[in-house]
Design an enzyme around this catalytic site. Structure first.
Site, PDB file in Angstrom:
ATOM      1  N   LEU A  35     -70.329  75.213 -60.305  1.00 47.37           N
ATOM      2  CA  LEU A  35     -69.972  75.042 -61.716  1.00 47.37           C
ATOM      3  C   LEU A  35     -68.742  74.153 -61.799  1.00 47.37           C
ATOM      4  O   LEU A  35     -67.727  74.437 -61.147  1.00 47.37           O
ATOM      5  CB  LEU A  35     -69.660  76.425 -62.333  1.00 47.37           C
ATOM      6  CG  LEU A  35     -68.978  76.414 -63.706  1.00 47.37           C
ATOM      7  CD1 LEU A  35     -69.859  75.772 -64.775  1.00 47.37           C
ATOM      8  CD2 LEU A  35     -68.594  77.847 -64.105  1.00 47.37           C
ATOM      9  N   VAL A  36     -68.835  73.081 -62.577  1.00 45.77           N
ATOM     10  CA  VAL A  36     -67.678  72.196 -62.772  1.00 45.77           C
ATOM     11  C   VAL A  36     -67.354  72.148 -64.263  1.00 45.77           C
ATOM     12  O   VAL A  36     -68.143  71.611 -65.058  1.00 45.77           O
ATOM     13  CB  VAL A  36     -67.960  70.768 -62.255  1.00 45.77           C
ATOM     14  CG1 VAL A  36     -66.707  69.895 -62.412  1.00 45.77           C
ATOM     15  CG2 VAL A  36     -68.424  70.789 -60.803  1.00 45.77           C
ATOM     16  N   ASP A  59     -69.042  71.167 -70.088  1.00 47.97           N
ATOM     17  CA  ASP A  59     -67.982  70.467 -70.824  1.00 47.97           C
ATOM     18  C   ASP A  59     -68.070  70.857 -72.292  1.00 47.97           C
ATOM     19  O   ASP A  59     -69.126  71.294 -72.762  1.00 47.97           O
ATOM     20  CB  ASP A  59     -68.143  68.945 -70.672  1.00 47.97           C
ATOM     21  CG  ASP A  59     -66.840  68.197 -70.932  1.00 47.97           C
ATOM     22  OD1 ASP A  59     -66.183  67.790 -69.952  1.00 47.97           O
ATOM     23  OD2 ASP A  59     -66.473  68.026 -72.119  1.00 47.97           O
ATOM     24  N   TYR A 108     -47.846  71.637 -71.171  1.00 46.47           N
ATOM     25  CA  TYR A 108     -48.753  71.270 -70.070  1.00 46.47           C
ATOM     26  C   TYR A 108     -48.194  71.742 -68.712  1.00 46.47           C
ATOM     27  O   TYR A 108     -48.922  72.319 -67.896  1.00 46.47           O
ATOM     28  CB  TYR A 108     -48.941  69.758 -70.088  1.00 46.47           C
ATOM     29  CG  TYR A 108     -49.908  69.218 -69.063  1.00 46.47           C
ATOM     30  CD1 TYR A 108     -51.285  69.281 -69.277  1.00 46.47           C
ATOM     31  CD2 TYR A 108     -49.456  68.629 -67.891  1.00 46.47           C
ATOM     32  CE1 TYR A 108     -52.172  68.769 -68.345  1.00 46.47           C
ATOM     33  CE2 TYR A 108     -50.336  68.124 -66.953  1.00 46.47           C
ATOM     34  CZ  TYR A 108     -51.695  68.190 -67.194  1.00 46.47           C
ATOM     35  OH  TYR A 108     -52.580  67.685 -66.263  1.00 46.47           O
ATOM     36  N   SER A 112     -48.558  75.393 -68.332  1.00 48.00           N
ATOM     37  CA  SER A 112     -49.953  75.780 -68.056  1.00 48.00           C
ATOM     38  C   SER A 112     -50.315  75.503 -66.587  1.00 48.00           C
ATOM     39  O   SER A 112     -51.028  76.280 -65.955  1.00 48.00           O
ATOM     40  CB  SER A 112     -50.926  75.047 -68.988  1.00 48.00           C
ATOM     41  OG  SER A 112     -51.083  73.680 -68.634  1.00 48.00           O
ATOM     42  N   LYS A 113     -49.800  74.408 -66.055  1.00 48.66           N
ATOM     43  CA  LYS A 113     -50.162  74.033 -64.685  1.00 48.66           C
ATOM     44  C   LYS A 113     -49.394  74.857 -63.643  1.00 48.66           C
ATOM     45  O   LYS A 113     -49.919  75.136 -62.572  1.00 48.66           O
ATOM     46  CB  LYS A 113     -49.940  72.525 -64.478  1.00 48.66           C
ATOM     47  CG  LYS A 113     -50.890  71.662 -65.315  1.00 48.66           C
ATOM     48  CD  LYS A 113     -52.361  71.988 -65.010  1.00 48.66           C
ATOM     49  CE  LYS A 113     -53.337  71.080 -65.725  1.00 48.66           C
ATOM     50  NZ  LYS A 113     -54.746  71.396 -65.447  1.00 48.66           N
ATOM     51  N   ILE A 123     -53.551  60.077 -62.011  1.00 53.88           N
ATOM     52  CA  ILE A 123     -54.901  59.629 -61.676  1.00 53.88           C
ATOM     53  C   ILE A 123     -55.443  58.856 -62.878  1.00 53.88           C
ATOM     54  O   ILE A 123     -55.258  59.292 -64.028  1.00 53.88           O
ATOM     55  CB  ILE A 123     -55.819  60.860 -61.395  1.00 53.88           C
ATOM     56  CG1 ILE A 123     -55.146  61.853 -60.411  1.00 53.88           C
ATOM     57  CG2 ILE A 123     -57.193  60.434 -60.904  1.00 53.88           C
ATOM     58  CD1 ILE A 123     -54.880  61.353 -59.019  1.00 53.88           C
TER      59      ILE A 123
HETATM   60  P1  NAP Z   1     -60.286  63.970 -68.896  1.00 49.66           P
HETATM   61  O1  NAP Z   1     -60.894  62.697 -68.406  1.00 49.66           O
HETATM   62  O2  NAP Z   1     -59.758  64.039 -70.274  1.00 49.66           O
HETATM   63  O3  NAP Z   1     -61.332  65.165 -68.626  1.00 49.66           O
HETATM   64  C1  NAP Z   1     -61.145  66.459 -69.116  1.00 49.66           C
HETATM   65  C2  NAP Z   1     -62.477  66.981 -69.615  1.00 49.66           C
HETATM   66  O4  NAP Z   1     -62.301  68.355 -70.041  1.00 49.66           O
HETATM   67  C3  NAP Z   1     -62.994  66.199 -70.835  1.00 49.66           C
HETATM   68  O5  NAP Z   1     -64.373  65.937 -70.712  1.00 49.66           O
HETATM   69  C4  NAP Z   1     -62.708  67.171 -71.966  1.00 49.66           C
HETATM   70  O6  NAP Z   1     -63.547  66.996 -73.094  1.00 49.66           O
HETATM   71  C5  NAP Z   1     -62.963  68.504 -71.300  1.00 49.66           C
HETATM   72  N1  NAP Z   1     -62.419  69.605 -72.072  1.00 49.66           N
HETATM   73  C6  NAP Z   1     -61.336  69.602 -72.877  1.00 49.66           C
HETATM   74  N2  NAP Z   1     -61.169  70.800 -73.459  1.00 49.66           N
HETATM   75  C7  NAP Z   1     -62.185  71.585 -73.026  1.00 49.66           C
HETATM   76  C8  NAP Z   1     -62.571  72.919 -73.278  1.00 49.66           C
HETATM   77  N3  NAP Z   1     -61.871  73.709 -74.122  1.00 49.66           N
HETATM   78  N4  NAP Z   1     -63.664  73.416 -72.643  1.00 49.66           N
HETATM   79  C9  NAP Z   1     -64.391  72.635 -71.814  1.00 49.66           C
HETATM   80  N5  NAP Z   1     -64.089  71.353 -71.545  1.00 49.66           N
HETATM   81  C10 NAP Z   1     -62.992  70.828 -72.138  1.00 49.66           C
HETATM   82  O7  NAP Z   1     -59.032  64.337 -67.972  1.00 49.66           O
HETATM   83  P2  NAP Z   1     -58.841  64.342 -66.381  1.00 49.66           P
HETATM   84  O8  NAP Z   1     -57.668  63.492 -66.110  1.00 49.66           O
HETATM   85  O9  NAP Z   1     -60.109  64.130 -65.649  1.00 49.66           O
HETATM   86  O10 NAP Z   1     -58.367  65.845 -66.183  1.00 49.66           O
HETATM   87  C11 NAP Z   1     -59.114  66.805 -65.441  1.00 49.66           C
HETATM   88  C12 NAP Z   1     -58.143  67.880 -64.958  1.00 49.66           C
HETATM   89  O11 NAP Z   1     -57.200  67.275 -64.083  1.00 49.66           O
HETATM   90  C13 NAP Z   1     -57.323  68.514 -66.088  1.00 49.66           C
HETATM   91  O12 NAP Z   1     -57.168  69.883 -65.828  1.00 49.66           O
HETATM   92  C14 NAP Z   1     -55.996  67.792 -65.989  1.00 49.66           C
HETATM   93  O13 NAP Z   1     -54.955  68.578 -66.502  1.00 49.66           O
HETATM   94  C15 NAP Z   1     -55.901  67.618 -64.491  1.00 49.66           C
HETATM   95  N6  NAP Z   1     -54.969  66.588 -64.055  1.00 49.66           N
HETATM   96  C16 NAP Z   1     -55.165  65.280 -64.396  1.00 49.66           C
HETATM   97  C17 NAP Z   1     -54.249  64.338 -63.954  1.00 49.66           C
HETATM   98  C18 NAP Z   1     -54.397  62.878 -64.257  1.00 49.66           C
HETATM   99  O14 NAP Z   1     -53.473  62.106 -63.917  1.00 49.66           O
HETATM  100  N7  NAP Z   1     -55.490  62.417 -64.868  1.00 49.66           N
HETATM  101  C19 NAP Z   1     -53.154  64.727 -63.183  1.00 49.66           C
HETATM  102  C20 NAP Z   1     -53.003  66.059 -62.869  1.00 49.66           C
HETATM  103  C21 NAP Z   1     -53.917  66.988 -63.304  1.00 49.66           C
HETATM  104  P3  NAP Z   1     -62.981  66.075 -74.310  1.00 49.66           P
HETATM  105  O15 NAP Z   1     -62.817  64.694 -73.733  1.00 49.66           O
HETATM  106  O16 NAP Z   1     -64.075  66.173 -75.330  1.00 49.66           O
HETATM  107  O17 NAP Z   1     -61.679  66.688 -74.731  1.00 49.66           O
END
Ligand code: NAP
Length: 256
Positions: free
Chosen positions: A13-14, A40, A163, A166-167, A196
């Site tokens: 599950l992702v 999602d 944020y 939460s993390k 990222i």
């Molecule tokens: P992303 O591209 O915005 O992907 C996040 C996904 O989660 C989106 O498809 C979003 O849908 C979905 N989502 C949001 N709220 C949700 C909910 N309540 N239930 C189910 N799905 C939901 O961001 P990402 O960068 O890949 O982030 C993925 C994870 O990595 C997150 O936990 C983020 O905090 C973590 N992270 C990211 C980075 C970075 O630099 N990118 C760094 C550290 C940690 P919508 O687009 O419709 O909102």
């Protein structure tokens, strides 16, 4: 592209599978033979991810599911639909759903704080609990739960009180889950990405991105696939003696 079959017949599950890191995890896991539930809040984005996946090697197939991880009812419906489709729970789970709502502490509204905690922290709790309950109930021999934290949960980040809290929280959740669930053969770990290239960081002003890049010893942003590689390791038996750990995927940002 991975050529290993080490995740063959692992139902995974992702959450957040429709975008960024979650999408890359779905792709990497499917390429290693896993069956993937792409979950999602956005159905279209999850379907788009599904369309990019190679066939799984066990014949179980992949599926799309719409879920709001911050809602207990929605998470319950997700597990009912997985159980109905596959007749068993996922043995691997990657909590990648996450959001940002940035503002300075002095200005941050209560609902900005609450919303980010509800999705990132409570969502990880609800999904982790549901996976663990389902695995324990069916007497599964092993499981691996991976939660995407962030390096800023350790060091803080201006404009992200909600944020970063939460993390930091998901690391505590993961360490406690690891202690409680080890006796059921379930391992729980975090990956802590740095910066990222995804939709989430597309929102960050170019000036800030340039500054961040200058601080990264490897001198660039990371790619979602580079986080997915570590998730695949944590899902597989290659990490069988690792639980309660947080693995940084940062290009060296904030070493020490
Ligand atoms: P992303 O591209 O915005 O992907 C996040 C996904 O989660 C989106 O498809 C979003 O849908 C979905 N989502 C949001 N709220 C949700 C909910 N309540 N239930 C189910 N799905 C939901 O961001 P990402 O960068 O890949 O982030 C993925 C994870 O990595 C997150 O936990 C983020 O905090 C973590 N992270 C990211 C980075 C970075 O630099 N990118 C760094 C550290 C940690 P919508 O687009 O419709 O909102």
């Amino acid at each position: 592209m991975a050529t290993s079959t080490r995740l063959i017949s692992r139902l995974t599950l992702v959450t957040g599978g429709g975008s960024g890191i979650g999408r890359a995890v779905c792709q990497r896991f499917a390429s290693e033979g896993a069956s993937v539930v792409v979950a999602d809040i956005g159905e279209e984005s999850a379907k788009d991810t599904l369309g990019t996946l190679p066939n799984d090697l066990s014949g179980q197939g992949h599926m799309v599911a719409v879920v709001d991880v911050s809602s207990k009812e929605s998470v319950k419906r997700l597990f009912t639909s997985i159980q109905t489709h596959y007749f068993h729970p996922p043995s691997v789970c990657v909590n990648a759903a996450g959001i940002t709502q940035d503002d300075f502490l002095l200005n941050m509204a209560e609902d900005q704080f609450d919303k980010v905690i509800q999705v990132n922290l409570k969502g990880s709790f609800l999904v982790t609990q549901a996976v663990a309950q389902a695995l324990v109930a069916c007497g599964a021999a092993k499981g691996s739960i991976i939660t995407v934290g962030s390096i800023v949960g350790k060091v803080g980040n201006i404009g992200q009180a909600n944020y970063t809290a939460s993390k930091a929280g998901v690391e505590g959740l993961t360490r406690t889950s690891a202690k409680e669930l080890s006796r059921f053969g379930i391992r729980c770990n975090c990956v802590l990405p740095g910066f990222i290239s995804t939709a989430m960081t597309d929102k960050v002003p170019e000036k800030v991105i340039s500054k961040i890049k200058s601080l990264v010893p490897l001198e660039r942003m990371g790619e979602p696939a580079e986080v997915a590689d570590v998730c695949a390791f944590l899902a597989s038996d290659d990490s069988r003696y690792i639980t309660g750990a947080s693995i940084e995927v940062t290009g060296g940002l904030f070493i020490g």
